[in-house]
Design a protein around this motif. Structure first.
Motif, PDB file in Angstrom:
ATOM      1  N   ASP A  48       0.876  -1.163   0.000  1.00  0.00           N
ATOM      2  CA  ASP A  48       0.000   0.000   0.000  1.00  0.00           C
ATOM      3  C   ASP A  48       0.920   1.221   0.000  1.00  0.00           C
ATOM      4  OD1 ASP A  48      -2.137   1.764   0.156  1.00  0.00           O
ATOM      5  OD2 ASP A  48      -2.495   1.419   2.287  1.00  0.00           O
ATOM      6  N   ASN A  49       0.961   1.959  -1.115  1.00  0.00           N
ATOM      7  CA  ASN A  49       1.854   3.113  -1.223  1.00  0.00           C
ATOM      8  C   ASN A  49       1.661   4.042  -0.033  1.00  0.00           C
ATOM      9  OD1 ASN A  49       2.552   2.081  -3.703  1.00  0.00           O
ATOM     10  ND2 ASN A  49       1.959   3.873  -4.874  1.00  0.00           N
ATOM     11  N   GLY A  50       2.756   4.518   0.476  1.00  0.00           N
ATOM     12  CA  GLY A  50       2.728   5.460   1.590  1.00  0.00           C
ATOM     13  C   GLY A  50       3.872   5.185   2.536  1.00  0.00           C
ATOM     14  N   GLY A  51       4.088   6.094   3.446  1.00  0.00           N
ATOM     15  CA  GLY A  51       5.148   5.934   4.424  1.00  0.00           C
ATOM     16  C   GLY A  51       6.531   5.858   3.805  1.00  0.00           C
ATOM     17  N   GLY A  52       6.706   6.483   2.631  1.00  0.00           N
ATOM     18  CA  GLY A  52       8.003   6.477   1.972  1.00  0.00           C
ATOM     19  C   GLY A  52       8.227   5.283   1.050  1.00  0.00           C
ATOM     20  N   PHE A  53       7.188   4.476   0.804  1.00  0.00           N
ATOM     21  CA  PHE A  53       7.317   3.298  -0.059  1.00  0.00           C
ATOM     22  C   PHE A  53       6.284   3.341  -1.174  1.00  0.00           C
ATOM     23  CE2 PHE A  53       8.844   2.000   4.099  1.00  0.00           C
ATOM     24  CZ  PHE A  53      10.058   1.417   3.792  1.00  0.00           C
ATOM     25  N   THR A  54       6.690   2.889  -2.371  1.00  0.00           N
ATOM     26  CA  THR A  54       5.755   2.656  -3.463  1.00  0.00           C
ATOM     27  C   THR A  54       5.934   1.214  -3.913  1.00  0.00           C
ATOM     28  OG1 THR A  54       7.320   3.439  -5.139  1.00  0.00           O
ATOM     29  CG2 THR A  54       5.776   5.058  -4.242  1.00  0.00           C
ATOM     30  N   SER A  76      -5.950  -0.802   5.221  1.00  0.00           N
ATOM     31  CA  SER A  76      -6.802  -0.011   6.110  1.00  0.00           C
ATOM     32  C   SER A  76      -7.947   0.582   5.295  1.00  0.00           C
ATOM     33  CB  SER A  76      -6.000   1.103   6.784  1.00  0.00           C
ATOM     34  OG  SER A  76      -5.468   1.967   5.823  1.00  0.00           O
ATOM     35  N   GLY A  77      -9.115   0.639   5.862  1.00  0.00           N
ATOM     36  CA  GLY A  77     -10.267   1.209   5.176  1.00  0.00           C
ATOM     37  C   GLY A  77     -10.782   0.319   4.058  1.00  0.00           C
ATOM     38  N   THR A  78     -11.247   0.945   2.964  1.00  0.00           N
ATOM     39  CA  THR A  78     -11.808   0.186   1.841  1.00  0.00           C
ATOM     40  C   THR A  78     -11.019   0.373   0.558  1.00  0.00           C
ATOM     41  OG1 THR A  78     -13.345   1.977   1.281  1.00  0.00           O
ATOM     42  CG2 THR A  78     -14.154   0.264   2.785  1.00  0.00           C
ATOM     43  N   SER A  79      -9.803   0.960   0.639  1.00  0.00           N
ATOM     44  CA  SER A  79      -8.993   1.114  -0.567  1.00  0.00           C
ATOM     45  C   SER A  79      -7.504   1.105  -0.235  1.00  0.00           C
ATOM     46  CB  SER A  79      -9.353   2.403  -1.310  1.00  0.00           C
ATOM     47  OG  SER A  79      -8.918   3.529  -0.588  1.00  0.00           O
ATOM     48  N   ASP A  80      -6.708   0.712  -1.219  1.00  0.00           N
ATOM     49  CA  ASP A  80      -5.251   0.780  -1.167  1.00  0.00           C
ATOM     50  C   ASP A  80      -4.773   1.316  -2.509  1.00  0.00           C
ATOM     51  OD1 ASP A  80      -4.869  -0.241   1.392  1.00  0.00           O
ATOM     52  OD2 ASP A  80      -4.360  -2.254   0.722  1.00  0.00           O
ATOM     53  N   THR A  81      -3.560   1.836  -2.546  1.00  0.00           N
ATOM     54  CA  THR A  81      -2.956   2.339  -3.773  1.00  0.00           C
ATOM     55  C   THR A  81      -1.601   1.680  -3.964  1.00  0.00           C
ATOM     56  OG1 THR A  81      -4.077   4.465  -3.535  1.00  0.00           O
ATOM     57  CG2 THR A  81      -2.135   4.412  -4.966  1.00  0.00           C
ATOM     58  N   ILE A  82      -1.336   1.235  -5.195  1.00  0.00           N
ATOM     59  CA  ILE A  82      -0.034   0.684  -5.558  1.00  0.00           C
ATOM     60  C   ILE A  82       0.404   1.350  -6.865  1.00  0.00           C
ATOM     61  CG2 ILE A  82      -0.364  -1.509  -4.362  1.00  0.00           C
ATOM     62  CD1 ILE A  82      -1.127  -2.767  -7.069  1.00  0.00           C
ATOM     63  N   THR A  83       1.655   1.154  -7.231  1.00  0.00           N
ATOM     64  CA  THR A  83       2.154   1.794  -8.442  1.00  0.00           C
ATOM     65  C   THR A  83       1.857   0.973  -9.685  1.00  0.00           C
ATOM     66  OG1 THR A  83       3.834   2.905  -7.156  1.00  0.00           O
ATOM     67  CG2 THR A  83       4.212   2.762  -9.529  1.00  0.00           C
TER      68      THR A  83
END
Length: 127
Positions: A48-54, A76-83
């Protein structure tokens, strides 16, 4: 006065420097399972992109993961983001009504490989 001006310029330069993320090639490392379980991934971390990581995510590329079904349960929640996302070798990804945001390429490769996008759990929200 000159020393004070140089210190101020250094602080401004540090404050405005672009933030860089560490790119992680994240590989599904088990048979069937849930996305949000860190031990299901190599290296051990649910992507999950964030915290300095993609994250560039691969499902089905490791021998243990051939034909695996990955149930997308967000970190967390109902969505995540990746590259980026690659699903291959008869593996499946099922969204389970959650939202997976992929910022770059999505590749589905191989006979029997699928991504099933279910309606989002919140009516009117894109899956």
């Amino acid at each position: 006065m000159l020393r004070y001006a140089a210190s101020t310029l250094t602080l401004i330069a540090l404050a405005t420097a672009p933030a860089y993320s560490q790119v992680v090639n994240s590989e599904w490392n088990t048979g069937n399972g849930d996305w949000n379980v860190p031990a299901n991934w190599f290296p051990v971390a649910a992507p999950d992109n964030g915290g300095g990581f993609t994250y560039n995510v691969q499902i089905g590329n490791r021998p243990v993961a051939l034909g695996a079904q990955v149930d997308f349960v967000p970190v967390s929640g109902t969505s995540d983001t990746i590259t980026s996302l690659t699903v291959s070798n008869n593996a499946d990804l099922v969204t389970n009504g959650n939202q997976l945001n992929v910022l770059a390429a999505t590749i589905i490769d191989g006979i029997g490989t699928t991504i099933r996008v279910d309606p989002h759990a919140t009516p009117g929200t894109a899956s």
